[in-house]
Design an enzyme around this catalytic site. Structure first.
Site, PDB file in Angstrom:
ATOM      1  N   HIS A   1     -10.206  -0.173  10.107  1.00  0.00           N
ATOM      2  CA  HIS A   1     -10.398   1.094   9.406  1.00  0.00           C
ATOM      3  C   HIS A   1     -11.036   0.832   8.042  1.00  0.00           C
ATOM      4  CE1 HIS A   1      -7.083   1.952  12.215  1.00  0.00           C
ATOM      5  NE2 HIS A   1      -7.594   3.164  12.272  1.00  0.00           N
TER       6      HIS A   1
ATOM      7  N   ARG B   1       0.862  -1.178   0.000  1.00  0.00           N
ATOM      8  CA  ARG B   1       0.000   0.000   0.000  1.00  0.00           C
ATOM      9  C   ARG B   1       0.895   1.224   0.000  1.00  0.00           C
ATOM     10  NH1 ARG B   1      -1.521   0.473   6.475  1.00  0.00           N
ATOM     11  NH2 ARG B   1       0.374   1.629   6.949  1.00  0.00           N
TER      12      ARG B   1
ATOM     13  N   ARG C   1     -13.370   6.417   3.880  1.00  0.00           N
ATOM     14  CA  ARG C   1     -13.253   7.247   5.082  1.00  0.00           C
ATOM     15  C   ARG C   1     -13.610   8.695   4.749  1.00  0.00           C
ATOM     16  NH1 ARG C   1      -8.150   5.717   8.921  1.00  0.00           N
ATOM     17  NH2 ARG C   1      -9.437   6.979  10.333  1.00  0.00           N
TER      18      ARG C   1
ATOM     19  N   ASP D   1     -14.434   8.903  12.799  1.00  0.00           N
ATOM     20  CA  ASP D   1     -14.232   9.749  11.617  1.00  0.00           C
ATOM     21  C   ASP D   1     -15.352  10.770  11.473  1.00  0.00           C
ATOM     22  OD1 ASP D   1     -11.847   8.629  10.819  1.00  0.00           O
ATOM     23  OD2 ASP D   1     -12.719   7.340   9.281  1.00  0.00           O
TER      24      ASP D   1
ATOM     25  N   HIS E   1     -10.965  12.949  16.237  1.00  0.00           N
ATOM     26  CA  HIS E   1     -11.162  11.515  16.000  1.00  0.00           C
ATOM     27  C   HIS E   1     -10.788  10.713  17.247  1.00  0.00           C
ATOM     28  CE1 HIS E   1     -10.679   7.725  13.510  1.00  0.00           C
ATOM     29  NE2 HIS E   1      -9.833   7.459  14.495  1.00  0.00           N
ATOM     30  N   GLU E   2      -9.640  11.028  17.827  1.00  0.00           N
ATOM     31  CA  GLU E   2      -9.198  10.277  19.012  1.00  0.00           C
ATOM     32  C   GLU E   2     -10.077  10.564  20.221  1.00  0.00           C
ATOM     33  OE1 GLU E   2      -7.286   7.914  18.569  1.00  0.00           O
ATOM     34  OE2 GLU E   2      -6.457   8.460  16.625  1.00  0.00           O
TER      35      GLU E   2
ATOM     36  N   GLU F   1     -14.256   3.027  14.158  1.00  0.00           N
ATOM     37  CA  GLU F   1     -13.481   4.007  13.399  1.00  0.00           C
ATOM     38  C   GLU F   1     -14.397   4.950  12.608  1.00  0.00           C
ATOM     39  OE1 GLU F   1     -10.346   4.586  13.636  1.00  0.00           O
ATOM     40  OE2 GLU F   1      -9.936   2.881  14.944  1.00  0.00           O
TER      41      GLU F   1
ATOM     42  N   HIS G   1     -13.165   8.534  19.995  1.00  0.00           N
ATOM     43  CA  HIS G   1     -12.969   7.120  20.312  1.00  0.00           C
ATOM     44  C   HIS G   1     -13.369   6.813  21.753  1.00  0.00           C
ATOM     45  CE1 HIS G   1     -11.655   4.874  16.946  1.00  0.00           C
ATOM     46  NE2 HIS G   1     -10.560   5.573  16.703  1.00  0.00           N
TER      47      HIS G   1
END
Length: 765
Positions: free
Chosen positions: A727, A121, A733, A666, A599-600, A662, A603
């Site tokens: 993810h 990737r 995303r 997001d 984002h974190e 996730e 969570h």
């Protein structure tokens, strides 16, 4: 020393491709000096202002006039010009942002970047990581007699790793010694006989593999924070990892069958090589039959493991019991659990007893394992255990061993070339001596004032999260109050732990005091690292949890949330362009690192994070009303993302369940970061435009967000990622988050019903 244990943390990006190599590219960073770029650009601006303006005009005349605002001022600082150039190069403005914002934002990037032959990737995170590794190479190769002990050991380990000539000269010698140390590999040993091994048992061999080599097979056991009591550590029993990355490879058709066949040939090839090196009579039929039995055993174990979807709810996995109760419920035909666990813990002088509490994460697996183990001989079991040890260390041997796995790697990842040796070594040292390498990196390149700026962003986004709670009709006041308390209690770690730069603080050197490396024995150095890491982790069973623990090193391009610690971490590696810079437009900072921060934080309130309270304990603080409505809101996203079809993965659909956490992060992250940016603008922030970009500051925010996720995959890896990744694929995303956000449609004037502005939208936070 990096703890060699299962770490329950949530990241902004997934791990890198290879689970086979001991060297995982899990740490990503950047080296480029923006000062030099800015100086060069400033000079160019003075000399070529008319050219820049002409290029800007040429570009903007091709853009849709609906976005123009000629009265806005244009920022012509070096930082703005550099950022604008990056944005323009990555875009494809011929694509309508309302039809496919991912191609609009990343089309230029995708057309200009080819996946390296060494990679499965390639994305923005990987590019920054590649640049980081150049910095690490420089600091690890730089001699300095004044180095403290931690730095000397890191550089010594690097030297042992980089010496390909010496590694080649030793050939299979280190592996042969390892096989002798674990009792031999029957398929590649002339005199291994069950009748001659009366003391052999799983209870004796498994602890040796676990405590000395961090090789946790058949049954996984590790020490980690008790999910229900974040102040203490506890033993966990879980299903193991497998030789191949996903259980699907063991019984799927099409490409999965191709990978499985390559895996079997890899096993057979290595076994034959060891037999030859042992001067054992050639018997290809025997080797093939024995390794087929090994694959059959592993296939049965794979079939017994739970799927990622089945393991998604952590509250369902958590089963606390005593060792005595474990023995009674899951005896595995006489398997002595106390002997097994004590065999592991005795290596760190810890005594356990029948009433010792443990947490079992894999009750159904253990129930099924009971019917699998009796089918196989001791020879087959030993063959399997040793194979799993061998596969971990093939990458640490001479070239012929790496060549033996080439076809397997190609089938699994699509890669045809090995990483440059120096990259492998830099990545390995960074992962295993994270604080020593982190200190070297921070001293070399990190701007210290970034800490304060990022702390300010965290505070702004946390404030927005709390404000947004008032807007949520699906959540009652009592649950909102608990959510606010948890948000306020989130601890942040930014950049790096201060002590790693304190010359008079012995803590850094003490972390590596027991390690002694030899520049001529890289293989043995790895074994020493493994043993030190797992034993450090095991000792924690009788230690209090360090609430200020840094979960990761500083030289990492990623971000993390720990539900057990209720902590967010932003290493120095991610605090640089394109994610963050004090010299770039704030719309870009809020869209990139601002979204990462949000984002974190989210969570802590996703479908699993919400099950932990402000102190990191798994505790249900939700009212029935709020919990029911949370599930209703979440089910919308499960359906939305579950309907995305990924062409690269053979047309398979994304798992809306496995990726839910996730996706919630997001979607909530982009909303919170956007609102925080608008609040900043209202208080007198920027309204200037970037040169060559006829976009508003709101549009720049969304463009910055999307370009963080520019990237591509090989088809082989896509088929793996869709099975094991939590993810969603990169393009989804971006598309999924923005399809749900009304403010995006308003910013780009998308008509309702267009692809990026669907009538039905999902929202949790």
């Amino acid at each position: 020393m990096e703890d060699q244990t299962k770490v329950q943390i949530i990241t902004i990006m997934g791990k890198s491709e290879s689970q086979m190599d001991i060297v995982e590219k899990s740490t990503k960073l950047m080296k480029k000096s923006w000062t030099l770029i800015e100086i060069a650009l400033s000079v160019l601006l003075l000399l070529m202002t008319s050219t820049v303006v002409a290029l800007a005009v040429l570009y903007t005349t091709q853009r849709d006039k609906q976005f123009s605002s000629s009265t806005d001022k244009v920022c012509m600082t070096a930082g703005c010009v550099a950022a604008a150039a990056r944005l323009i190069q990555n875009m494809d403005s011929s694509v309508s942002p309302c039809e496919d914002f991912y191609k609009y934002a990343c089309g230029g990037w995708l057309s200009k970047h080819v996946i390296p032959e060494t990679s499965s990737r390639y994305n923005v995170f990987d590019i920054v990581t590649d640049d980081l590794e150049v910095i690490l190479k420089g600091v690890l190769e730089r001699p300095d007699d004044r180095d403290r002990d931690a730095f000397k050991k890191a550089k010594q380990l690097y030297k042992s790793c980089i010496n390909d000539t010496l590694i080649a000269g030793r050939d299979s010698e280190p592996l042969l010694n390892l096989l002798d140390a674990v009792g031999g590999w029957p398929v590649a040993t002339s005199d291994w006989d069950v009748m001659k091994e009366p003391g052999w048992s799983l209870e004796t061999i498994l602890p040796q593999l676990n405590a000395n080599y961090n090789n946790r097979v058949v049954v996984d056991i590790f020490v980690w924070t008790d999910d229900r009591d974040s102040s203490r550590h506890i033993l966990y029993v879980d299903q193991p990892t497998l030789g191949m990355p996903s259980r699907d490879y063991y019984f799927g058709d099409s490409n999965y069958k191709k990978v499985r066949e390559a895996y079997l040939q890899f096993m057979i090839s290595i076994a034959k090589m060891i037999r030859e090196d042992r001067n054992i009579t050639k018997n290809d039929t025997f080797v093939e039959e024995e390794m087929m039995k090994v694959l059959e055993l592993e296939t049965e174990m794979a079939n017994a493991t739970a799927t990622p979807e089945e393991r998604h709810d952590i509250t369902q996995m958590y089963n606390k019991m005593t060792i005595a109760q474990l023995q009674k419920k899951y005896d595995l035909h006489g398997f002595d659990w106390l002997q097994f666990i004590q065999g592991i813990m005795s290596t760190v002088d810890i005594e356990v007893h029948p009433e010792e509490e443990i947490v079992v994460y894999a009750t159904e697996y253990l129930q099924k394992l009971k019917h699998i183990l009796p089918k196989y001989s001791k020879s087959t079991l030993q063959n399997y255990l040793v194979w799993r040890l061998v596969i971990d260390h093939v990458s640490n041997l001479s070239r012929r061993f790496k060549d033996a796995r080439a076809n397997y790697r190609k089938a699994l990842y699509g890669t045809t070339v090995e990483e440059a040796r120096w990259r492998v070594c830099a990545s390995y040292i960074n992962a295993n001596m994270k604080n020593a390498v982190g200190a070297l990196y921070v001293r070399e390149t990190f701007a210290g004032d970034s800490k304060k700026m990022v702390k300010d962003l965290i505070d702004k986004i946390r404030e927005v999260f709390i404000e947004t709670l008032d807007d949520l009709e699906w959540m009652d006041p009592a649950s909102k109050q608990k959510a606010q308390e948890k948000a306020m209690a989130i601890k942040e770690q930014i950049g790096y732990p201060d002590y790693i730069l304190e010359e008079d603080n012995p803590k850094l050197d003490e972390e590596y005091a027991l390690l002694n490396f030899s520049e001529s024995k890289y293989f043995e150095n790895i074994l020493e690292n493994l043993k030190a890491g797992i034993q450090k982790s095991l000792r924690k069973l009788r230690e209090k949890v360090d609430q200020d623990l840094w979960m990761i090193g500083a030289a990492v391009v990623n971000a993390f949330y720990s539900p057990n610690l209720n902590q967010i971490v932003f290493p120095a590696g991610i605090l640089q362009p394109p994610f963050f810079s004090k010299h770039q437009h704030q719309a870009l900072n809020f869209g990139a690192i601002g979204m990462v921060i949000a984002h974190e934080i989210i969570h802590g309130f996703d479908d699993n994070g919400r099950k932990f309270d402000k102190n990191g304990n798994m505790y249900d603080w939700w009212s029935n009303f709020s919990a029911t409505h949370f599930k209703d809101q979440s089910s919308c996203m499960v359906h939305q993302y579950g309907n995305y079809t990924w062409d690269l993965a053979g047309g398979e659909n994304v798992s809306g369940i496995s990726t839910l956490s996730e996706n919630i992060a997001d979607n909530g992250g982009i909303r919170q970061a956007y609102k925080a940016y608008l609040n900043w603008v209202k208080k007198g922030g920027e309204v200037v435009k970037l040169p060559g970009l006829n976009l508003t500051h709101k549009q720049l925010f969304f463009l910055s967000f999307a370009q963080v996720w520019c990237g591509s995959y090989r088809p082989e890896y896509a088929r793996q990622a869709i099975k094991i990744e939590v993810h969603t694929p990169l393009k989804f995303r971006v598309i999924g988050s923005l399809q749900n956000f009304e403010a995006f449609a308003e910013a780009f004037q998308c008509l309702r019903g267009s692809r990026m502005h669907p009538v039905k939208k999902c929202r949790v936070w």
